[in-house]
Write a protein that holds these residues in place. Structure first.
Motif, PDB file in Angstrom:
ATOM      1  N   LEU A 197       0.819  -1.205   0.000  1.00  0.00           N
ATOM      2  CA  LEU A 197       0.000   0.000   0.000  1.00  0.00           C
ATOM      3  C   LEU A 197       0.855   1.259   0.000  1.00  0.00           C
ATOM      4  CD1 LEU A 197      -2.764  -1.110   2.532  1.00  0.00           C
ATOM      5  CD2 LEU A 197      -3.016  -0.843   0.058  1.00  0.00           C
ATOM      6  N   LEU A 198       2.066   1.163   0.563  1.00  0.00           N
ATOM      7  CA  LEU A 198       2.985   2.297   0.573  1.00  0.00           C
ATOM      8  C   LEU A 198       3.822   2.388  -0.709  1.00  0.00           C
ATOM      9  CD1 LEU A 198       4.233   2.086   4.276  1.00  0.00           C
ATOM     10  CD2 LEU A 198       2.697   3.791   3.293  1.00  0.00           C
ATOM     11  N   ARG A 199       3.538   1.512  -1.661  1.00  0.00           N
ATOM     12  CA  ARG A 199       4.189   1.537  -2.981  1.00  0.00           C
ATOM     13  C   ARG A 199       5.699   1.307  -2.890  1.00  0.00           C
ATOM     14  NH1 ARG A 199       0.156   1.720  -7.050  1.00  0.00           N
ATOM     15  NH2 ARG A 199      -1.609   2.852  -6.199  1.00  0.00           N
ATOM     16  N   LEU A 200       6.088   0.308  -2.099  1.00  0.00           N
ATOM     17  CA  LEU A 200       7.514   0.015  -1.944  1.00  0.00           C
ATOM     18  C   LEU A 200       7.927  -1.231  -2.722  1.00  0.00           C
ATOM     19  CD1 LEU A 200       7.892   0.692   1.906  1.00  0.00           C
ATOM     20  CD2 LEU A 200       8.412   2.230   0.004  1.00  0.00           C
ATOM     21  N   GLY A 201       7.102  -1.657  -3.661  1.00  0.00           N
ATOM     22  CA  GLY A 201       7.351  -2.914  -4.351  1.00  0.00           C
ATOM     23  C   GLY A 201       8.596  -2.950  -5.211  1.00  0.00           C
ATOM     24  N   LYS A 202       9.051  -1.798  -5.688  1.00  0.00           N
ATOM     25  CA  LYS A 202      10.202  -1.798  -6.603  1.00  0.00           C
ATOM     26  C   LYS A 202      11.534  -1.856  -5.875  1.00  0.00           C
ATOM     27  CE  LYS A 202       7.846   0.461 -10.427  1.00  0.00           C
ATOM     28  NZ  LYS A 202       7.803   1.593 -11.362  1.00  0.00           N
ATOM     29  N   VAL A 203      11.488  -1.913  -4.552  1.00  0.00           N
ATOM     30  CA  VAL A 203      12.732  -1.970  -3.783  1.00  0.00           C
ATOM     31  C   VAL A 203      13.542  -3.219  -4.139  1.00  0.00           C
ATOM     32  CG1 VAL A 203      13.679  -2.197  -1.446  1.00  0.00           C
ATOM     33  CG2 VAL A 203      11.833  -0.588  -1.889  1.00  0.00           C
ATOM     34  N   VAL A 204      12.840  -4.313  -4.501  1.00  0.00           N
ATOM     35  CA  VAL A 204      13.547  -5.563  -4.791  1.00  0.00           C
ATOM     36  C   VAL A 204      14.493  -5.423  -5.972  1.00  0.00           C
ATOM     37  CG1 VAL A 204      11.853  -6.509  -6.382  1.00  0.00           C
ATOM     38  CG2 VAL A 204      13.182  -8.054  -4.973  1.00  0.00           C
ATOM     39  N   LEU A 207      11.149 -11.571   4.245  1.00  0.00           N
ATOM     40  CA  LEU A 207      11.421 -12.704   3.361  1.00  0.00           C
ATOM     41  C   LEU A 207      10.269 -12.929   2.390  1.00  0.00           C
ATOM     42  CD1 LEU A 207      13.153 -15.085   2.514  1.00  0.00           C
ATOM     43  CD2 LEU A 207      12.040 -16.436   4.300  1.00  0.00           C
ATOM     44  N   ALA A 208       9.029 -12.832   2.887  1.00  0.00           N
ATOM     45  CA  ALA A 208       7.873 -13.036   2.013  1.00  0.00           C
ATOM     46  C   ALA A 208       7.860 -12.019   0.883  1.00  0.00           C
ATOM     47  CB  ALA A 208       6.583 -12.941   2.830  1.00  0.00           C
ATOM     48  N   ALA A 209       8.162 -10.769   1.210  1.00  0.00           N
ATOM     49  CA  ALA A 209       8.170  -9.722   0.183  1.00  0.00           C
ATOM     50  C   ALA A 209       9.279  -9.965  -0.835  1.00  0.00           C
ATOM     51  CB  ALA A 209       8.337  -8.356   0.842  1.00  0.00           C
ATOM     52  N   ILE A 210      10.488 -10.236  -0.342  1.00  0.00           N
ATOM     53  CA  ILE A 210      11.629 -10.418  -1.243  1.00  0.00           C
ATOM     54  C   ILE A 210      11.422 -11.626  -2.156  1.00  0.00           C
ATOM     55  CG2 ILE A 210      14.077 -11.039  -1.327  1.00  0.00           C
ATOM     56  CD1 ILE A 210      14.431  -9.376   1.231  1.00  0.00           C
ATOM     57  N   GLU A 211      11.067 -12.769  -1.555  1.00  0.00           N
ATOM     58  CA  GLU A 211      10.950 -13.988  -2.366  1.00  0.00           C
ATOM     59  C   GLU A 211       9.792 -13.887  -3.362  1.00  0.00           C
ATOM     60  OE1 GLU A 211      11.054 -18.820  -1.878  1.00  0.00           O
ATOM     61  OE2 GLU A 211      10.338 -17.625  -0.202  1.00  0.00           O
ATOM     62  N   SER A 212       8.675 -13.298  -2.937  1.00  0.00           N
ATOM     63  CA  SER A 212       7.524 -13.195  -3.838  1.00  0.00           C
ATOM     64  C   SER A 212       7.833 -12.295  -5.025  1.00  0.00           C
ATOM     65  CB  SER A 212       6.310 -12.658  -3.077  1.00  0.00           C
ATOM     66  OG  SER A 212       5.919 -13.548  -2.058  1.00  0.00           O
ATOM     67  N   LEU A 213       8.484 -11.167  -4.772  1.00  0.00           N
ATOM     68  CA  LEU A 213       8.792 -10.245  -5.865  1.00  0.00           C
ATOM     69  C   LEU A 213       9.844 -10.826  -6.805  1.00  0.00           C
ATOM     70  CD1 LEU A 213       8.762  -6.803  -4.025  1.00  0.00           C
ATOM     71  CD2 LEU A 213       7.028  -7.764  -5.524  1.00  0.00           C
ATOM     72  N   LEU A 214      10.839 -11.506  -6.240  1.00  0.00           N
ATOM     73  CA  LEU A 214      11.841 -12.145  -7.096  1.00  0.00           C
ATOM     74  C   LEU A 214      11.194 -13.219  -7.963  1.00  0.00           C
ATOM     75  CD1 LEU A 214      14.884 -12.539  -4.663  1.00  0.00           C
ATOM     76  CD2 LEU A 214      14.608 -10.891  -6.517  1.00  0.00           C
ATOM     77  N   LEU A 273      20.952  -8.540   3.376  1.00  0.00           N
ATOM     78  CA  LEU A 273      21.430  -7.191   3.699  1.00  0.00           C
ATOM     79  C   LEU A 273      22.944  -7.083   3.516  1.00  0.00           C
ATOM     80  CD1 LEU A 273      19.288  -6.412   6.884  1.00  0.00           C
ATOM     81  CD2 LEU A 273      18.960  -5.556   4.560  1.00  0.00           C
ATOM     82  N   ILE A 274      23.670  -8.105   3.979  1.00  0.00           N
ATOM     83  CA  ILE A 274      25.132  -8.089   3.821  1.00  0.00           C
ATOM     84  C   ILE A 274      25.498  -8.157   2.343  1.00  0.00           C
ATOM     85  CG2 ILE A 274      27.225  -9.449   4.208  1.00  0.00           C
ATOM     86  CD1 ILE A 274      26.174 -10.138   6.969  1.00  0.00           C
ATOM     87  N   GLY A 275      24.809  -9.012   1.601  1.00  0.00           N
ATOM     88  CA  GLY A 275      25.099  -9.123   0.168  1.00  0.00           C
ATOM     89  C   GLY A 275      24.856  -7.822  -0.565  1.00  0.00           C
ATOM     90  N   VAL A 276      23.718  -7.171  -0.269  1.00  0.00           N
ATOM     91  CA  VAL A 276      23.415  -5.893  -0.920  1.00  0.00           C
ATOM     92  C   VAL A 276      24.438  -4.837  -0.510  1.00  0.00           C
ATOM     93  CG1 VAL A 276      21.739  -4.007  -1.046  1.00  0.00           C
ATOM     94  CG2 VAL A 276      20.969  -6.377  -1.193  1.00  0.00           C
ATOM     95  N   ALA A 277      24.819  -4.835   0.787  1.00  0.00           N
ATOM     96  CA  ALA A 277      25.806  -3.854   1.254  1.00  0.00           C
ATOM     97  C   ALA A 277      27.149  -4.052   0.546  1.00  0.00           C
ATOM     98  CB  ALA A 277      25.987  -3.971   2.768  1.00  0.00           C
ATOM     99  N   LEU A 278      27.589  -5.309   0.419  1.00  0.00           N
ATOM    100  CA  LEU A 278      28.849  -5.579  -0.278  1.00  0.00           C
ATOM    101  C   LEU A 278      28.765  -5.147  -1.740  1.00  0.00           C
ATOM    102  CD1 LEU A 278      29.764  -9.114   1.138  1.00  0.00           C
ATOM    103  CD2 LEU A 278      30.917  -6.946   1.624  1.00  0.00           C
ATOM    104  N   ALA A 279      27.628  -5.455  -2.377  1.00  0.00           N
ATOM    105  CA  ALA A 279      27.457  -5.057  -3.775  1.00  0.00           C
ATOM    106  C   ALA A 279      27.470  -3.534  -3.915  1.00  0.00           C
ATOM    107  CB  ALA A 279      26.151  -5.626  -4.324  1.00  0.00           C
TER     108      ALA A 279
END
Length: 563
Positions: free
Chosen positions: A117-124, A263-270, A403-409
């Protein structure tokens, strides 16, 4: 209020979702039945592996699968219990008990809904490929190791007896294994694995997992074995009820729910993104997908189920079977519902070791050797990001690993971007060089100038040496942040304190407001030291050098005008 309702209208089901159904309903029906058959053993297995029951896994596949199909943002996504969610739920069950799962599922579902609802779906989209694949490899390893306690002994481990870490728990289970049960269980696993390997070679539509499970179940019914079975499953869905949330435990359950929601948000969007790339079935709406997955988990919690996410393996099966609309995912849920009402008795006779065999193969199929090889041979930094993400996933926590993977990237990307920042000291090269040009240095900036490269730029410019005038050439300067602008102001002030006149050439319109606010322009000795072209700046610089030399040779001959 009306505007808010109008803006959120695209987040909810619409008639447009089924506009192709008249032409595709036959394919969708076949695909739904096919994926329903494939999903049955996975739903049962993931329910047991989570520390819950096979019934809860099946209920989740039905309720969440139906709601996510109707409310989700993908036309072909199939949702239900997944291996990644199992990995998160096991320590939650160990710490708070089975009774806490419904409350955690409800809270997590509300969080995922709020995210949509907050339109944060593209964060993935910020999650890099090596992180996704490292995460997937780590989950596959954990799912594989979580099956070892199921085959090591017929008696489930007491709460707290095994470590919450899957690797340690697997080692503990093997150390205390019942060798007789282990031998029977390995035989059951071998039958299931062989069936899953051979059935597709005969015909792609043959469900090898179900055939293997049926063979093991028949064998266990005919021959006395020590293998534990699923047990009785109710022949109907339970009545829905709102989970009870103890206010005293709310502070403890919220962090667990936040982990599940992430996890639900990340896995579902991926999963939805991958599904969209596999077939031309229409783009998916990431915000609506989050709303749909949130509704799915909330619905599952009302029936005592577990959190659900989009499942890429089942979605792939559905697509290969011909799915074109969300009707296929709806049929999949109805097929599983029919199993509850028609075949609850036979399902309860399935040995747990047979389900472990299905999940062993599921874990192995999650690892694509070609993908691992591609990442490991791409770049050194991507190989390290992939490896570290996988190791942290197995050793510590899934969300921490992402989070660690994204931070390293991000660090690698920033370092790469910093290297594109060019700053070079250039001698004056013109068609008609002047004798005064040795006292003038031009410094060219190109690329972005931001906090990562700012210190290097400062050190390079401050080595300018003994000159009278420095021309900062800024026309090729790209993005500049506040730190970059502050460094430019520091450069101007430092050079002016050394008696070096600074001229700015080519300040872009997009940078001028920032330079004015941060103090770059105010640091200049005179407001006329801004130039559009290099020839004008060079001419002014030569006049400065000439006046400086005249001033040193005799004050009476020096005329400093205009500055």
């Amino acid at each position: 209020m009306r505007d808010a309702v109008a803006r959120s209208r695209d987040l909810w089901p619409a008639r447009e979702d089924y506009r192709l159904l008249r032409r595709t309903w036959r394919k969708d029906l076949v695909a739904g039945v096919t994926v329903g058959i494939v999903a049955l053993p996975l739903a049962l297995g993931f329910g047991v592996s989570s520390g819950l029951t096979a019934e809860q896994g099946l209920i989740t596949a039905i309720i969440a699968g139906l709601l996510a199909a109707v409310f989700g943002g993908s036309n072909v996504q199939v949702s239900g219990p997944t291996g990644a969610m199992v990995v998160v739920l096991v320590p939650i069950v160990a710490a708070h008990g089975v009774g806490a799962i419904a409350a955690v599922t409800l809270l997590a579902g509300l969080m995922v809904m709020a995210t949509g609802l907050l339109r944060l779906g593209k964060v993935v989209s910020i999650i890099p490929w090596p992180v996704i694949e490292g995460f997937t490899l780590g989950i596959a390893c954990i799912i594989f190791m979580q099956q070892i306690p199921l085959i090591a002994s017929a008696e489930p481990a007491a709460p707290g007896e095994l470590s919450s870490n899957a690797l340690v728990a697997a080692a503990q289970s093997l150390a205390a294994a019942d060798l007789v049960h282990l031998a029977w269980a390995l035989g059951a696993v071998a039958i299931v694995v062989t069936s899953m390997l051979l059935a597709p070679r005969i015909h792609p539509s043959i469900p090898g997992s179900l055939i293997g499970i049926a063979l093991v179940a028949v064998l266990a019914a005919l021959v006395p074995t020590p293998l534990a079975t699923i047990g009785a499953i109710p022949a109907s869905l339970p009545a829905p009820s709102v989970p009870t949330i103890d206010p005293a435990l709310l502070g403890v359950l919220l962090p667990a729910a936040a982990t599940v929601a992430a996890l639900a948000a990340i896995e579902s969007l991926l999963s939805a993104r991958v599904a969209g790339s596999m077939s031309d079935t229409g783009a998916f709406d990431p915000d609506r997908e989050l709303v749909g997955q949130g509704v799915a988990s909330v619905g599952a919690s009302l029936f005592g189920g577990m959190p659900a996410t989009g499942a890429i393996a089942r979605t792939s099966v559905s697509l290969r079977a011909g799915a074109r609309t969300r009707a296929a995912s709806i049929v999949h849920a109805l097929v599983l519902l029919a199993v509850v009402y028609v075949a609850a008795g036979p399902v309860g006779m399935i040995p747990l070791a047979a389900l472990a065999g299905v999940l062993f193969m599921t874990a192995l199929r999650m690892v694509r050797i070609a993908t691992v090889r591609s990442i490991m041979t791409s770049t050194r930094s991507d190989a390290w990001i992939f490896t570290i993400t996988a190791l942290v996933t197995v050793s510590f926590d899934l969300i921490v690993a992402v989070l660690i993977g994204v931070a390293l990237a991000a660090i690698v990307a920033l370092r790469g971007a910093a290297r594109t920042t060019g700053v070079s000291l250039e001698p004056i090269r013109v068609e008609q060089p002047g004798e005064l040009d040795d006292s003038i240095t031009a410094i060219r900036f190109q690329g972005p100038l931001f906090f990562v490269s700012a210190e290097r730029v400062l050190e390079t410019v401050m080595d300018v040496g003994s000159v009278n005038v420095v021309i900062l050439r800024l026309s090729r300067l790209e993005r500049v942040d506040a730190t970059g602008a502050q460094v430019l102001a520091q450069i101007v002030r430092s050079l002016e304190r050394r008696g070096i006149t600074v001229l700015l050439k080519g300040v872009q319109d997009s940078h001028s407001a920032l330079f004015r606010r941060v103090g770059v322009l105010a640091a200049l000795r005179h407001h006329r030291h801004l130039f559009v072209d290099f020839d004008s700046a060079l001419e002014h610089a030569r006049s400065h050098v000439e006046r400086d030399r005249a001033a040193r040779s005799g004050p009476e001959s020096a005329t400093i005008a205009g500055d």
